[in-house]
Design an enzyme around this catalytic site. Structure first.
Site, mmCIF file in Angstrom:
data_model
loop_
_atom_site.group_PDB
_atom_site.id
_atom_site.type_symbol
_atom_site.label_atom_id
_atom_site.label_comp_id
_atom_site.label_asym_id
_atom_site.label_seq_id
_atom_site.Cartn_x
_atom_site.Cartn_y
_atom_site.Cartn_z
ATOM 1 N N HIS A 17 14.562 106.757 -3.566
ATOM 2 C CA HIS A 17 15.710 107.558 -4.482
ATOM 3 C C HIS A 17 16.380 106.512 -5.275
ATOM 4 O O HIS A 17 17.467 106.864 -5.720
ATOM 5 C CB HIS A 17 16.598 108.472 -3.909
ATOM 6 C CG HIS A 17 16.034 109.186 -2.680
ATOM 7 N ND1 HIS A 17 15.286 110.503 -2.824
ATOM 8 C CD2 HIS A 17 15.815 109.257 -1.461
ATOM 9 C CE1 HIS A 17 14.914 111.087 -1.696
ATOM 10 N NE2 HIS A 17 15.037 110.154 -0.776
ATOM 11 N N LYS A 73 19.457 87.872 -26.543
ATOM 12 C CA LYS A 73 18.548 88.721 -25.798
ATOM 13 C C LYS A 73 17.211 88.035 -25.538
ATOM 14 O O LYS A 73 16.812 87.108 -26.164
ATOM 15 C CB LYS A 73 18.192 90.066 -26.957
ATOM 16 C CG LYS A 73 19.523 90.659 -27.082
ATOM 17 C CD LYS A 73 19.416 91.806 -26.168
ATOM 18 C CE LYS A 73 18.477 92.982 -26.363
ATOM 19 N NZ LYS A 73 18.900 94.225 -25.501
ATOM 20 N N GLN A 129 -19.878 113.426 -30.848
ATOM 21 C CA GLN A 129 -19.531 112.121 -31.593
ATOM 22 C C GLN A 129 -18.086 111.738 -31.474
ATOM 23 O O GLN A 129 -17.676 110.500 -31.331
ATOM 24 C CB GLN A 129 -19.851 112.381 -33.111
ATOM 25 C CG GLN A 129 -19.731 111.213 -34.008
ATOM 26 C CD GLN A 129 -20.280 111.355 -35.297
ATOM 27 O OE1 GLN A 129 -21.358 111.310 -35.510
ATOM 28 N NE2 GLN A 129 -19.622 111.619 -36.191
ATOM 29 N N TYR A 156 -26.997 119.010 -27.133
ATOM 30 C CA TYR A 156 -26.063 118.212 -27.940
ATOM 31 C C TYR A 156 -25.659 118.966 -29.115
ATOM 32 O O TYR A 156 -26.215 119.923 -29.923
ATOM 33 C CB TYR A 156 -26.897 117.144 -28.565
ATOM 34 C CG TYR A 156 -26.343 116.197 -29.654
ATOM 35 C CD1 TYR A 156 -25.559 115.075 -29.105
ATOM 36 C CD2 TYR A 156 -26.123 116.525 -31.035
ATOM 37 C CE1 TYR A 156 -24.732 114.302 -29.992
ATOM 38 C CE2 TYR A 156 -25.329 115.636 -31.666
ATOM 39 C CZ TYR A 156 -24.780 114.555 -31.251
ATOM 40 O OH TYR A 156 -23.899 113.703 -32.083
ATOM 41 N N GLU A 193 7.201 96.560 -21.454
ATOM 42 C CA GLU A 193 7.318 97.769 -21.916
ATOM 43 C C GLU A 193 6.349 98.343 -22.679
ATOM 44 O O GLU A 193 5.875 99.690 -22.594
ATOM 45 C CB GLU A 193 8.455 97.779 -22.933
ATOM 46 C CG GLU A 193 9.846 97.491 -22.405
ATOM 47 C CD GLU A 193 10.933 96.866 -23.401
ATOM 48 O OE1 GLU A 193 11.177 97.695 -24.354
ATOM 49 O OE2 GLU A 193 11.477 95.779 -23.401
ATOM 50 N N SER A 246 15.708 89.109 -29.986
ATOM 51 C CA SER A 246 16.200 90.192 -31.154
ATOM 52 C C SER A 246 16.576 89.509 -32.228
ATOM 53 O O SER A 246 17.193 88.381 -32.242
ATOM 54 C CB SER A 246 17.563 90.974 -30.441
ATOM 55 O OG SER A 246 18.180 91.539 -31.427
ATOM 56 N N ASN A 279 13.867 90.144 -24.210
ATOM 57 C CA ASN A 279 13.412 91.477 -24.159
ATOM 58 C C ASN A 279 12.075 91.242 -23.296
ATOM 59 O O ASN A 279 11.318 90.554 -23.849
ATOM 60 C CB ASN A 279 13.332 92.342 -25.413
ATOM 61 C CG ASN A 279 14.835 92.384 -25.954
ATOM 62 O OD1 ASN A 279 15.778 92.435 -25.205
ATOM 63 N ND2 ASN A 279 15.001 92.612 -27.147
ATOM 64 N N LYS A 322 -16.735 108.633 -28.501
ATOM 65 C CA LYS A 322 -16.600 107.236 -28.757
ATOM 66 C C LYS A 322 -15.217 106.569 -29.182
ATOM 67 O O LYS A 322 -14.629 105.655 -28.337
ATOM 68 C CB LYS A 322 -17.670 106.565 -29.665
ATOM 69 C CG LYS A 322 -18.995 106.766 -29.320
ATOM 70 C CD LYS A 322 -20.074 106.438 -30.261
ATOM 71 C CE LYS A 322 -20.293 107.683 -31.023
ATOM 72 N NZ LYS A 322 -20.784 108.837 -29.967
HETATM 73 N N1 ARG Z 1 -23.512 109.773 -34.491
HETATM 74 C C1 ARG Z 1 -23.931 110.564 -33.554
HETATM 75 C C2 ARG Z 1 -23.048 110.629 -32.209
HETATM 76 O O1 ARG Z 1 -22.380 109.964 -32.067
HETATM 77 C C3 ARG Z 1 -25.368 110.281 -33.225
HETATM 78 C C4 ARG Z 1 -26.052 111.457 -32.748
HETATM 79 C C5 ARG Z 1 -26.519 112.266 -33.783
HETATM 80 N N2 ARG Z 1 -27.524 113.342 -33.305
HETATM 81 C C6 ARG Z 1 -27.813 114.512 -34.174
HETATM 82 N N3 ARG Z 1 -28.290 115.222 -34.095
HETATM 83 N N4 ARG Z 1 -27.097 114.509 -35.294
HETATM 84 O O2 ARG Z 1 -23.053 111.754 -31.677
#
Ligand code: ARG
Length: 455
Positions: A153, A280, A319, A314, A287, A274, A282, A322
């Site tokens: 605590h 200071k 996309q 798909y 942080e 600072s 920091n 990523k």
């Molecule tokens: N740039 C696309 C992705 O990152 C690649 C795959 C695209 N495939 C498609 N059928 N358009 O997913």
């Protein structure tokens, strides 16, 4: 690349929303590796000629060099990394380049590239975790007898050693490391050859490409292979948990480095000044490590939300996987490196820690335990007796071991002079010899355990 049935060009906004090259160029190395494995297999299977595959391989190597040297021009008109590489290949190798995409789709291609990338990110995270652990074990080694207040605590609870506190984080980080390693192993199946979604009529050998790319084998279901992204989510969830651990340690570093605590000092290397307050110092790095958790958890939430409700197989939604993973991996890499640096940089102030440990009657439990052991009282009654003595100490304005024996005996007549032996911080620390406890003998065993494992 795919314009056969199209007449008009895309609207400007269509290109803007569709293009991914600005971020998926980070998959260039993986894309080249995947293409090389694929075309090598196509030649071995007699699907393309040896000469064609060699021309393609040469072109791919040339592209690899261009990218390494920074002379490759990534073009937004070619959407993504796959089409950028393929169009450059056509420039370098001529029409034969068109054979590379036989028995493959960008769907299995991107799934393969991305698995390779995330697999590497898991390895990098494991290494980063190890560096933090090593720095903490080195601190522990030097501080098995350095006493600090252990808190519950945020109130002083019982004395612990700084070593013991550091090793608590070593344990958390070990679990983080094993989560990255589990995730890395589980994702190690090759989507390549799943093609668009249903497989391909060409006599490909998916085992061959899987092996060439260091996968354990091919993913068994083509629909799953192109549409699964739980491997990325596993990385992100392991990253989230790991960054949460780093954030807890970062928060403690911020507290400890503040003059109100003064438990540690960070060098100039991990602090900033600072622009207005000359005095200071920091702990900005701590942080920022603390803050990165927001970004990493945000990525996990974002990608989980992208995935939920996506029908097989798909869809372009995928996309969006990523940027989340790249952002989280970058933040985690930085946070781990900064934390490894800070963990090694901390200079504990043993006196300040000890002064803090003396406040708040942290050996009251030792007193109660003594009453149980020496006087044979039930723990609940002993707890009450110790509480009354704490009250007396508070009234006198002294620490527990400064309360006169006479005052103690007025609470519990059975107490004798040797009660004082258990009331010091050192005695308390040394007494906690149960497995996993803070006693230096036990902590040294744990240090030896980690020394062996972390090499
Ligand atoms: N740039 C696309 C992705 O990152 C690649 C795959 C695209 N495939 C498609 N059928 N358009 O997913």
């Amino acid at each position: 690349m795919w314009g056969g049935r199209f007449q008009g060009g895309p609207a400007e906004v269509m290109e803007a929303i569709n293009v991914s090259i600005d971020f998926d160029k980070r998959l260039a190395a993986q894309d080249l590796a995947g293409s090389k494995a694929h075309v090598t297999m196509l030649a071995r299977q007699g699907i393309v000629s040896k000469a064609d595959s060699e021309a393609i391989l040469q072109g791919l190597d040339a592209i690899g060099r261009e990218i390494a040297e920074g002379t490759f021009t990534f073009k937004r008109e070619f959407e993504d990394i796959h089409l950028n590489i393929e169009s450059r290949l056509a420039e370098l190798a001529g029409p034969v380049a068109g054979r590379l995409h036989t028995a493959r789709s960008r769907n299995d291609q991107v799934a393969t590239d991305f698995r390779l990338w995330v697999r590497e990110a898991c390895e990098r995270a494991r290494h980063g975790v190890l560096m933090v652990q090593k720095a903490l074990v080195a601190q522990a080694e030097a501080h098995t007898e350095t006493i600090m207040p252990g808190f519950t605590h945020m109130q002083p609870a019982q004395p612990v050693s700084f070593a013991h506190h550091c090793l608590a984080y070593v344990e958390m980080l070990a679990r983080d490391g094993s989560r990255f390693s589990d995730a890395g192993q589980r994702m190690n199946e090759s989507p390549l050859g799943a093609a668009a979604l249903a497989g391909t009529p060409f006599p490909i050998d998916r085992h061959q490409t899987a092996q060439a790319l260091g996968f354990d084998g091919p993913a068994r279901n083509s629909l799953d292979a192109v549409s699964a992204r739980d491997f990325a989510l596993e990385f992100l969830s392991a990253a989230t948990i790991c960054s949460m651990h780093l954030s807890r340690l970062a928060e403690e570093i911020v507290l400890w480095a503040s003059p109100a605590y003064g438990f540690i000092r960070l060098s100039d290397a991990y602090t900033t000044g600072s622009s207005i307050m000359p005095q200071k110092r920091n702990p900005d790095a701590a942080e920022l490590v603390r803050a990165k958790t927001g970004r990493i958890l945000g990525s996990f939430v974002a990608l989980t939300t992208v995935m939920k409700g996506l029908a097989l197989a798909y869809a372009k939604d995928l996309q969006e996987d990523k940027e989340q993973v790249f952002a989280a991996a970058d933040a985690l890499d930085l946070a781990l490196a900064a934390m490894a640096g800070m963990a090694g940089d901390m200079k504990p102030d043993a006196d300040a820690m000890k002064r803090a440990a003396e406040k708040g009657f942290p050996t009251a439990t030792d007193l109660a335990d003594y009453v149980v052991t020496k006087l044979g009282k039930p723990f609940r009654e002993a707890h009450h007796i110790a509480g009354a003595i704490v009250k007396r100490a508070e009234a006198l304005g002294v620490a527990l071991d400064q309360v006169p024996l006479a005052d103690m005996r007025s609470v519990e007549p059975g107490l004798t002079e040797d009660v004082f032996k258990v009331l010091s911080l050192e005695a308390s620390l040394n007494s906690r010899t149960s497995f996993g406890g803070t006693a230096p003998v036990r902590v040294r065993e744990q240090i030896a355990f980690w020394r062996e494992r972390l090499t």
